[in-house]
Design a protein around this motif. Structure first.
Motif, mmCIF file in Angstrom:
data_model
loop_
_atom_site.group_PDB
_atom_site.id
_atom_site.type_symbol
_atom_site.label_atom_id
_atom_site.label_comp_id
_atom_site.label_asym_id
_atom_site.label_seq_id
_atom_site.Cartn_x
_atom_site.Cartn_y
_atom_site.Cartn_z
ATOM 1 N N HIS A 126 -71.364 51.365 -8.362
ATOM 2 C CA HIS A 126 -70.125 51.338 -9.124
ATOM 3 C C HIS A 126 -69.104 52.133 -8.325
ATOM 4 C CE1 HIS A 126 -73.572 51.321 -11.982
ATOM 5 N NE2 HIS A 126 -72.961 50.205 -12.364
ATOM 6 N N ALA A 127 -67.860 51.651 -8.293
ATOM 7 C CA ALA A 127 -66.880 52.261 -7.396
ATOM 8 C C ALA A 127 -65.561 52.526 -8.103
ATOM 9 C CB ALA A 127 -66.647 51.362 -6.181
ATOM 10 N N GLY A 153 -69.784 46.644 -8.816
ATOM 11 C CA GLY A 153 -68.375 46.362 -9.021
ATOM 12 C C GLY A 153 -67.532 47.607 -9.115
ATOM 13 N N LEU A 154 -66.225 47.402 -9.126
ATOM 14 C CA LEU A 154 -65.255 48.486 -9.241
ATOM 15 C C LEU A 154 -64.888 48.669 -10.711
ATOM 16 C CD1 LEU A 154 -65.057 47.561 -6.243
ATOM 17 C CD2 LEU A 154 -62.642 48.198 -6.329
ATOM 18 N N SER A 155 -64.799 49.917 -11.116
ATOM 19 C CA SER A 155 -64.418 50.211 -12.489
ATOM 20 C C SER A 155 -63.081 49.555 -12.806
ATOM 21 C CB SER A 155 -64.321 51.721 -12.699
ATOM 22 O OG SER A 155 -63.727 52.011 -13.951
ATOM 23 N N SER A 156 -62.935 49.092 -14.053
ATOM 24 C CA SER A 156 -61.696 48.402 -14.430
ATOM 25 C C SER A 156 -60.918 49.196 -15.470
ATOM 26 C CB SER A 156 -62.008 47.004 -14.968
ATOM 27 O OG SER A 156 -62.958 47.066 -16.022
ATOM 28 N N LEU A 175 -68.016 56.161 -4.642
ATOM 29 C CA LEU A 175 -68.998 55.083 -4.770
ATOM 30 C C LEU A 175 -70.324 55.704 -5.188
ATOM 31 C CD1 LEU A 175 -69.563 52.000 -4.094
ATOM 32 C CD2 LEU A 175 -70.279 52.807 -1.830
ATOM 33 N N SER A 176 -70.812 55.348 -6.362
ATOM 34 C CA SER A 176 -72.069 55.916 -6.858
ATOM 35 C C SER A 176 -72.964 54.803 -7.373
ATOM 36 C CB SER A 176 -71.798 56.931 -7.977
ATOM 37 O OG SER A 176 -71.220 56.296 -9.103
ATOM 38 N N GLY A 177 -74.194 55.153 -7.734
ATOM 39 C CA GLY A 177 -75.093 54.133 -8.251
ATOM 40 C C GLY A 177 -76.542 54.521 -8.115
ATOM 41 N N VAL A 178 -77.395 53.509 -7.912
ATOM 42 C CA VAL A 178 -78.826 53.750 -7.800
ATOM 43 C C VAL A 178 -79.389 52.963 -6.618
ATOM 44 C CG1 VAL A 178 -79.325 51.932 -9.505
ATOM 45 C CG2 VAL A 178 -81.045 53.694 -9.019
ATOM 46 N N ILE A 356 -68.834 43.547 -6.106
ATOM 47 C CA ILE A 356 -69.476 43.919 -4.845
ATOM 48 C C ILE A 356 -70.737 43.077 -4.681
ATOM 49 C CG2 ILE A 356 -70.577 45.786 -3.548
ATOM 50 C CD1 ILE A 356 -68.791 47.724 -5.228
ATOM 51 N N PHE A 357 -70.813 42.403 -3.544
ATOM 52 C CA PHE A 357 -71.960 41.555 -3.247
ATOM 53 C C PHE A 357 -72.189 41.609 -1.750
ATOM 54 C CE2 PHE A 357 -74.062 37.384 -2.570
ATOM 55 C CZ PHE A 357 -75.060 37.462 -3.528
ATOM 56 N N GLN A 358 -73.407 41.949 -1.361
ATOM 57 C CA GLN A 358 -73.757 42.200 0.028
ATOM 58 C C GLN A 358 -72.940 43.406 0.531
ATOM 59 O OE1 GLN A 358 -74.159 38.634 2.338
ATOM 60 N NE2 GLN A 358 -74.729 39.706 4.191
#
Length: 373
Positions: A126-127, A153-156, A175-178, A356-358
């Motif tokens: 998530h960005a 994806g980017l926060s909306s 940019l964070s996530g798992v 976000i993809f690839q």
């Protein structure tokens, strides 16, 4: 496979939403949680995480605040709403990581302490769209996975409001996530929201994001030719309908990035798009409408289903905020298409300000990730 437990709750009182979500997830078996909330719940993120942890005993959570969220067969916008899912993954097969804001030094050290010289398999991220380095960070992080593949994806969040992400705690700015190891089996698919019209063109003169010539001719002349006589007679009609498509070099699946048209100069016959371009680059024009979006969504779902050896245990869906109710209609048609083709798969996700993809940021797309083993 045992389906993941998930919930979607909306209402007017955030306390009642939390109480219902906690009740529906209480006792869920798992070790990683995903949670997405609409903006009215943003001030209460700490309480959200406390309630989910108390109900599930799951310590690790990731997610985002968004203008819209979704779950199996449903979508919620603007009003208070929460979607959460508890995933049961192999022990030590994932790592939640805090926001990467400018460089990956701290990330590299943490990743090495987890996997040593091995690379993570992939990552759900998530960005923050307000970080000017987001695009570069996505590319750098993707290069640090064994597959070169990120999804997310980017926060909306509404313009002017603080972007809030979740990586074990409320956060933002990067940019964070798992990260997922190869012990976590996933299948992913990308659905474009547009259909190319006309042939691929070659940019033969450009200045930054302004296209001067296509195939050696004034860009606007080529544009008028490709969009057809009806639209060409009144260019005021093309906003939100016609876009620029930039084919991805080296792609064997015909992928392309969709970018907005942001300016037309009828005197100088120029086009401006929301992306830097260069001489020699290919471009095509695309039309965005419900029929083309539905057709491509069905194509993606059938392709994904054909690759499944067993029903998935859960999924994450990230769609563009310009899709959802804005394109498919008010009755959660986009999410119901997934439900129709894949069945009652536990699913949560959000509507993004860019997908976000690839190793790329897309627009007007849907990115579906299924946990398959």
């Amino acid at each position: 496979m045992t389906p993941f437990r998930h919930t979607h709750v909306s209402g007017e009182d955030w306390r009642q939403i939390l109480a219902q979500a906690a009740a529906e997830l209480r006792g869920a078996t798992g070790n990683l949680g995903f949670v997405y909330v609409t903006e009215p719940l943003s001030p209460n993120l700490d309480e959200v995480l406390d309630a989910l942890r108390l109900a599930t005993k799951v310590e690790h959570w990731c997610g985002a605040v968004a203008g819209g969220i979704c779950a199996t067969g449903v979508e919620s916008y603007e009003r208070p709403a929460l979607a959460a899912m508890v995933a049961d993954l192999p022990t030590d097969a994932f790592r939640v990581f805090p926001p990467i804001v400018s460089d990956l030094k701290a990330f590299d050290a943490e990743q090495k302490s987890w996997l040593g010289n091995q690379l993570p398999y992939t990552a759900l991220v998530h960005a923050d769209p307000g970080n000017g380095q987001t695009k570069a960070l996505i590319e750098q992080l993707a290069a640090r996975t064994a597959t070169g593949f990120l999804v997310g994806g980017l926060s909306s969040a509404t313009a002017g409001k603080e972007t809030r992400l979740i990586a074990d705690e409320p956060c933002g700015g990067g940019l964070s996530g798992v990260l997922l190891s190869d012990a976590v089996a996933v299948q992913t698919g990308l659905s474009q929201g547009c259909t190319p019209i006309g042939p691929q063109r070659r940019i033969t003169e450009a200045q930054r994001n302004v296209i001067v010539q296509l195939d050696g001719r004034p860009a606007l002349d080529v544009f008028r030719e490709d969009i057809g006589a009806e639209l060409a007679r009144d260019l005021n009609q093309v906003g939100g309908l016609i876009f620029a498509g930039l084919p991805i070099r080296g792609s064997d699946t015909g992928d392309y990035l969709v970018r907005n048209l942001i300016g037309i100069d009828t005197n100088k016959r120029l086009l401006a798009i929301a992306e830097l371009v260069e001489h020699g680059q290919d471009l095509m024009f695309c039309r965005r409408d419900l029929d083309s979006a539905r057709e491509d969504m069905v194509r993606m779902l059938r392709h994904l289903k054909g690759r499944l050896k067993q029903p998935p245990s859960g999924g994450i869906y990230v769609s563009c905020l310009g899709r959802g109710a804005s394109l498919f209609g008010e009755d959660a048609e986009e999410l119901k298409l997934i439900q129709e083709h894949l069945g009652e798969v536990p699913l949560v996700g959000f509507f993004a300000n860019g997908e976000i993809f690839q190793d790329r940021m897309y627009g007007y797309t849907g990115v579906l990730t299924l946990f398959t083993g």
